[in-house]
Every structure is written in structure tokens, then in C-alpha cells.
Motif scaffolding. Structure first.
Motif: not given
Length: 713
Positions: A693-694, A696-697, A700, A706, A712
Motif C-alpha cells: 500500500r505504501y 502505491d501511495h 502517487r 498526493e 502516510p
């Protein structure tokens, strides 16, 4: 000296009769007490077939065709190949013999490491203990080698390192023995007999994957004993025994037991043709320089006055080196002398009997220089054998004096010339030429077989230790418990730890190890009781503080853990795990400054990436972003932990988020580095959804979709 056939003289016959009786030891040992006859109660741990083989082997003493075959193979074929006149071709059979014996050392490797102090030295090297000064450079070199090839805390790697070092020492020992005997002018059969008496000894177990600090010492002392005798005969220059003694003392402090022999060698008149000054200098220079080099190496690596006190002056072992005068296991007790007899029957039965049976000859020839030198060495270690306390129990500490026995074989062979090399008449009665090596083999093989078997060696260790004094028995039981714990048998480990505490309840270590087992089984209250009792017995025991603090962490009592670790850092300021424990506890109570300092201190003691990782977390929590990034960058230098790359990525992003909050421009290069670190983290830990998940964050964030954030979501 030419070989001859001769009828045995009366004293020869008496010596052979003694050897024949010694050959019955493995047969009788099956029915003997394991505590009173630990030196030869060995076939009792092997299958019935092994006992039958011992009987058959003893019977072969009286079979002339077998004797002729063995003598031909040993003295004619092997002796001729190793020590015959064809010097140019001798290297090939010598290397072949080394390879065969090396294979035997490997096949007979000891799997349990319970004899001697194998468990302790393996643990100390595996955990990165800086020094064990009594073990000299042997310990230090093993520790440095372990640091180079394995991470701190890898105990199995430490045991393997010692085991391979033991086998290497065996190869060097066999090679050294052959090279020395090649230069010797004794008759070839005498040299073969000497080689066999040395190899077919319980002391050879030191070369069979044996975990202790005596393997290389044994090789050096073999070289000193034999080359010292040969120097008196003019067969090697005096620097050879000087170098061998220097190497022995370089490796281990117990080489000092051979110091009287070195002094005698120095004070002796030089052999004809050798200048007195050159003789003395050649002996003393390497004997002094090599141990001095060991001292300088220790000092260069941090051995200071505090370590000197800890290793040599403050320990209870160093304050009681001698056997007590009175008591159940004292110098005047029957148990002590039974233990000495067992040691002789285990380690040097054949050389000891051959010397004893030629005592009159020994008195007559004692002034011969080579024999006097060897006698001085034998008497020196013999006095130590009688007077020095075996801290682990005599049967377990059998190896303490095993490296010193090479001199006895040389004395025995020299006293039995020419009978030891003469071919006896054909008939049922064996001669010494066959009986001595064959009986040595009959006595030695059950020892190697027991110690090469996990089940047999464990059973023997448990039964033999029942005859130890209370503390030694409890210590042995504790090591058995650790053996089973390391192999996942926690229930048996707990039972043995409980027994250890019952045997000797006044020892803090035994309570602490029982508490550790309770903690592993989730019996938290019982664990705390044991740790509290251990601290009551020994309030300054750093190991117990560590265990009690870990228990507090496990229970979530972080304030107590922090207090215990603070106290422990004063007791063990050089232990990185203590400082790391302090850092963990400080993080939990949000004392981040103290946590940072603790992890940094741990990192100065051991270069371990995990300490940089946790120091980075503390720095990031304090808002010290540049320092945090530096710490995480250090933590990923090994490239193995996805979690460390994850921490680096978040810290790089957090620094840019802090810059943005302060009105400063965001550095896109830093954000791209965070994305690369996150991608690497996913590669190393693909099963962790947080990291995915990180990744992908941060992608962005790099794309401008973002803003960077400190934490995060």
C-alpha cells in the motif's frame, strides 16, 4: 636399526600380559559403573554387537595370521611408504594418509558439544563475546572468523566453525607428525609405533569436530614435545621447538604447563656443533615473541585493565584453581584418585602401561637428554593433573590435559626398543610390536563410536554427570536442558532445568534459565518468580537483569523494563543487547531521546543494521530528519530487510513533508529515492500488505497526485 626375530624376554612378556589385560577393558566396561568407571564404561552405550566386536577383537591378539597381516600393513607397507628411503615419492603417501585420517575425523565428528566447555565457548563466539583470555588467541580468532562469516547471535554457525577448525587442526597434526618423524633417525617400526600410539588415543577426539579451544593447541604441543626430543638428538634445529612452544602459548594459556620443559631445554648444554648463544636465542625468541603478539592483539582489540580484572582476578574460578584438600571430591578423597585412574585408562592407557612396566629401564636411562626433556614435560602436566581443579567435573573436563600427552608415547617407544620393533616368533603369543597398537585401537574405538552417536553421547553424559559434585552436576544438567531447548523439546528442557535448580538452588544462573524456559512456554508468573529469586541470590547479575527486563517487556510493563535496563547498562556497559533493550523500553514509554542514544551506543559496540534501523525510528520521531535518513541508509547497506527499506522510504517522504510544512520546496529527487526504496521493500517482503500500500501511495506522491505526509495512510 635392523629388524629381527627374537624370543620375548621375561620383562617383555610381562609388558605384553599387561597389554592383553588392558585389551579386556572394553569388554568388562559394559558391566561397570558409569560413575566409577567412566574411563572405560563405553560399550555399555553401544549395541550388543559392539560388545561382541570388542570380544572378537581381543581374541585376534592370539591369531598369528591376523597379527602378521596387521604388522605387514603397518610396519612394512605404511612405514615403508611414509618413512622409507624414497624421499622423493614420500609426499604422495603422506598426503594420502592425511586424507584418510581427515575423513575419519569427519566421519567420527561429535554432534552434541557437551564435553568440555563446548557449549559455553560456542555460545560466547556466537554472541560476539569480545574475549575469553584463558583461551588466548584460539578464542579470539574463532570470534573474529565468526564475525566475518555469520551474523551476531548465530550459535549454530559458531559450533560449525569450531567443528571445522577441529578437523583442520587434525589434518595439521597428522601432517606435522609425519614431517617430524620423517626427519627422525629412529628405526621405521619405532616411528610407526609412535605414530599409532599418538593417533589411537582418546585425545584424537579433539580433531573430530570437537567444539573447544584445544585442537590447535594439541598440534602445537605435539610439535613441541617431539621436536624438543629431536633437537636433543640433533635432528631438528632448536627454533622448531621454540616456535611450537610459542604457538602453543599464543593459542592457549594452558601451554604454560609445558614451560618447565622449555626452561630445561634452554638451560641444557647445546648439542655438539651448535653454539650456546644460538641455541638459547633460537629457543627463546619465538617462545617469547609469539605470546607477546597474542597479548598485543588483545590490547589492540580493546583488552584493558577492566577486562584483565574480569578475566584473571575477579572470577571465582581464578580464585580457586586447586583441588580442595578436604571434602567429598577433594585431593584426599577416593573419588579424586578414581577419577585420575579413569583419565589415564581413557586417554593414555597403553603408553602409561608401557612406561610403568619399564620403570627400571626408565630409572637407568632418565639422564639421556631427550628422555629427560620429555620427563620434565610429563611430570609438569602430571602434577597439574593431580592438583588442578576440573571445574566441570573430571569426566567432562577430560580434555583439559589431553593436548599434553604426546610426550608419553615417545617415552614408551624409546623404553621398549628393541622389543617394540622386533618381529616375534611365530606362535599364539603376541609380541609388543602388534599388541601395543592393536590394544590401543581396541580401547579407543568405543570412545569414538560413543561420541559420534547423538543418543549414546547424550546417555553417557547424563549418567556420568550423576557422579559429579553438586554444582558440576547441576551445571551439566543445565547444559543438557539447553541442548533439548535448542531442538524444540521444551518440556524435557523444563524438567532438566527444574532438576538443576533442585540440585543446586543457590545459583542465580540456574534459576534464570528455568525462568527463560517458563517464559518460552507462556508460564509468565513462574518465570517472574525464578527471575526474582535469581536477583535475590545475585543482585548484580547482568544476565538475570536482561532476562527479567525481557519478561517485563513481554508483560507490557515498560516502565519496569526501562528501570532494569538502565541498571543493567551500569553492570554490562559493553553489551550491545543491553543498550538495545534500553532503547526498546524507552521507545515504549516515549522517551525518544534516551532511545536514540541507546541505539546509537549499541551500534558503536556492534555494527548491526537493526540498531541503525531503530535509531532511525527514534530520530524520525524526534523530527531529526537528516539524521534519521542517514541511519536508515546505513540500515539497508546489507540489502536484505524489506522493513528497513520501508523505513527509509517513509523517512525520506517525511523529511519532504516537514520541508513543505515549513514553507520550503519539496525535493523531487528525494521523493523518487523514496519510491525506489519502497519498490525494493516490496521485492524483499512481497507478503506484507502495508508495504505494498505504501508503494502505491509514494508513487502517487511522485506523480503529484498526493502531497507528501509524515505518516502516510
Amino acid at each position: 636399526m635392523a629388524e629381527s626375530k627374537r624370543p620375548p624376554a621375561l620383562d617383555d612378556r610381562a609388558g605384553v600380559i599387561g597389554l592383553i589385560l588392558l585389551g579386556l577393558l572394553p569388554v568388562a566396561g559394559r558391566f561397570a559403573s558409569p560413575t566409577l568407571a567412566w574411563g572405560f564404561h563405553l560399550t555399555g552405550y553401544l549395541p550388543l554387537g559392539a560388545w561382541i566386536v570388542s570380544i572378537a577383537g581381543w581374541g585376534l591378539l592370539f591369531v598369528p595370521p591376523w597379527r602378521r597381516l596387521v604388522e605387514h600393513l603397518l610396519y612394512d607397507r605404511l612405514g615403508g611408504a611414509l618413512f622409507g628411503p624414497s624421499a622423493k615419492r614420500a609426499w604422495l603417501p603422506a598426503l594420502g594418509f592425511v586424507a584418510v585420517t581427515g575423513t575419519a575425523f569427519w566421519l567420527l565428528s561429535t554432534p552434541t558439544h557437551l564435553l568440555g566447555d563446548g557449549v559455553l565457548v560456542g555460545e560466547m563466539v556466537g554472541r560476539g563475546a569480545k574475549f575469553r583470555a584463558f583461551d588466548g588467541m584460539d578464542f579470539l580468532l574463532h570470534r573474529l572468523a565468526h564475525e566475518a562469516i555469520a551474523p551476531a547471535g548465530d550459535l549454530e554457525a559458531a559450533y560449525r566453525l569450531y567443528a571445522w577448525g577441529s578437523r583442520l587442526a587434525g589434518l595439521l597434526g597428522v601432517l606435522a607428525a609425519i614431517l617430524l618423524l620423517r626427519r627422525c633417525r629412529l628405526a621405521i617400526p619405532a616411528r610407526v609405533l609412535l605414530l599409532m600410539l599418538w593417533l589411537l588415543s582418546a585425545a584424537t577426539l579433539l580433531y573430530c569436530g570437537y567444539v573447544e579451544s584445544y585442537g590447535f593447541l594439541s598440534v602445537a604441543l605435539l610439535g613441541f614435545s617431539w621436536s624438543g626430543a629431536m633437537a636433543q638428538r640433533g635432528e631438528v634445529p632448536p627454533w622448531v621447538p621454540g616456535v611450537c612452544f610459542g604457538l602453543a602459548l599464543f593459542l592457549h594459556s594452558t601451554a604454560l604447563l609445558a614451560l618447565p620443559a622449555l626452561v630445561w631445554l634452554v638451560l641444557r648444554p647445546a648439542p655438539a656443533g651448535t653454539a650456546r648463544g644460538r641455541w638459547t636465542l633460537s629457543l627463546l625468541l619465538p617462545a617469547i615473541v609469539l605470546p607477546l603478539a597474542a597479548i598485543l592483539a588483545h590490547v589492540a582489540l580493546g583488552f584493558d585493565a577492566a577486562w584483565l580484572h574480569r578475566e584473571f582476578l575477579d572470577g571465582s574460578n581464578q580464585r580457586s584453581l586447586l583441588v580442595a584438600w578436604r571434602g567429598a571430591h577433594s585431593l584426599l578423597s577416593g573419588v579424586h584418585w578414581i577419577d585420575l585412574a579413569n583419565w589415564v585408562l581413557l586417554v593414555v592407557p597403553v603408553p602409561a602401561w608401557l612406561i610403568l612396566s619399564r620403570s627400571a629401564t626408565l630409572r637407568r636411562r632418565a639422564r639421556e637428554p631427550e628422555l629427560t626433556f620429555l620427563l620434565v614435560q610429563a611430570i609438569g602436566f602430571g602434577i597439574a593433573l593431580v592438583l588442578l581443579d576440573r571445574k566441570l567435573g573430571s569426566a567432562r573436563d577430560w580434555d583439559l590435559f589431553a593436548p599434553h600427552v604426546a610426550a608419553l608415547g615417545w617415552i614408551a617407544v624409546r623404553l621398549w626398543e628393541p622389543a617394540g620393533i622386533a618381529r616375534e616368533r611365530t606362535g599364539p603369543w603376541p609380541g609388543l610390536r602388534f599388541a601395543a597398537p592393536w590394544v590401543a585401537f581396541l580401547i579407543a574405538w568405543p570412545w569414538f563410536a560413543v561420541n559420534a552417536s547423538t543418543d549414546a553421547s547424550l546417555r553417557r553424559f547424563a549418567e556420568v554427570s550423576a557422579g559429579f559434585a553438586p554444582y558440576q552436576r547441576a551445571y551439566a544438567t543445565q547444559d543438557l536442558a539447553k541442548y533439548y531447548r535448542d531442538r524444540g523439546d521444551m518440556e524435557r528442557s523444563v524438567r532438566l532445568c527444574e532438576e538443576s535448580v533442585r540440585i543446586f538452588p543457590r545459583n542465580a544462573r540456574f534459576h534464570a534459565l528455568l525462568g527463560t524456559d517458563y517464559m518460552a512456554l507462556g508460564r509468565i508468573d513462574e518465570a517472574q518468580q525464578q527471575f526474582d529469586e535469581a536477583l535475590r541470590i545475585d543482585p548484580g547479575n547482568g544476565v538475570v537483569f536482561d532476562m527479567r527486563a525481557k519478561l517485563a517487556l513481554r508483560r507490557g510493563d515498560y516502565a519496569t523494563a526501562l528501570d532494569l535496563y538502565r541498571r543493567q547498562t551500569r553492570l554490562s556497559p559493553g553489551d550491545p543487547e543491553v543498550w538495545a533493550g534500553l532503547g526498546y523500553a524507552a521507545v515504549r514509554v516515549e522517551n525518544l531521546e534516551e532511545a536514540r542514544d541507546a541505539f546509537l551506543r549499541a551500534g558503536t559496540l556492534v555494527d548491526d543494521p537493526q540498531y541503525d534501523y531503530f535509531a532511525g525510528i527514534a530520530c524520525a520521531s524526534l523530527g531529526r530528519w537528516d539524521e534519521a535518513v542517514g541511519r536508515f541508509q546505513r540500515s539497508v547497506r546489507g540489502g536484505r530487510q524489506g522493513l528497513y527499506y520501508y523505513g527509509l522510504a517513509m523517512t525520506l517522504e517525511g523529511r519532504e513533508a516537514a520541508h513543505l510544512a515549513a514553507g520550503r520546496a519539496v525535493d523531487p529527487v528525494s521523493l523518487r529515492a523514496a519510491a525506489q526504496a519502497a519498490a525494493r521493500a516490496v521485492q524483499l517482503a512481497p507478503q506484507d500488505p502495508r508495504i505494498a500500500r505504501y508503494r502505491d501511495h509514494i508513487a502517487r506522491v511522485v506523480a503529484g497526485q498526493e502531497p507528501p505526509v509524515v505518516v502516510p495512510r
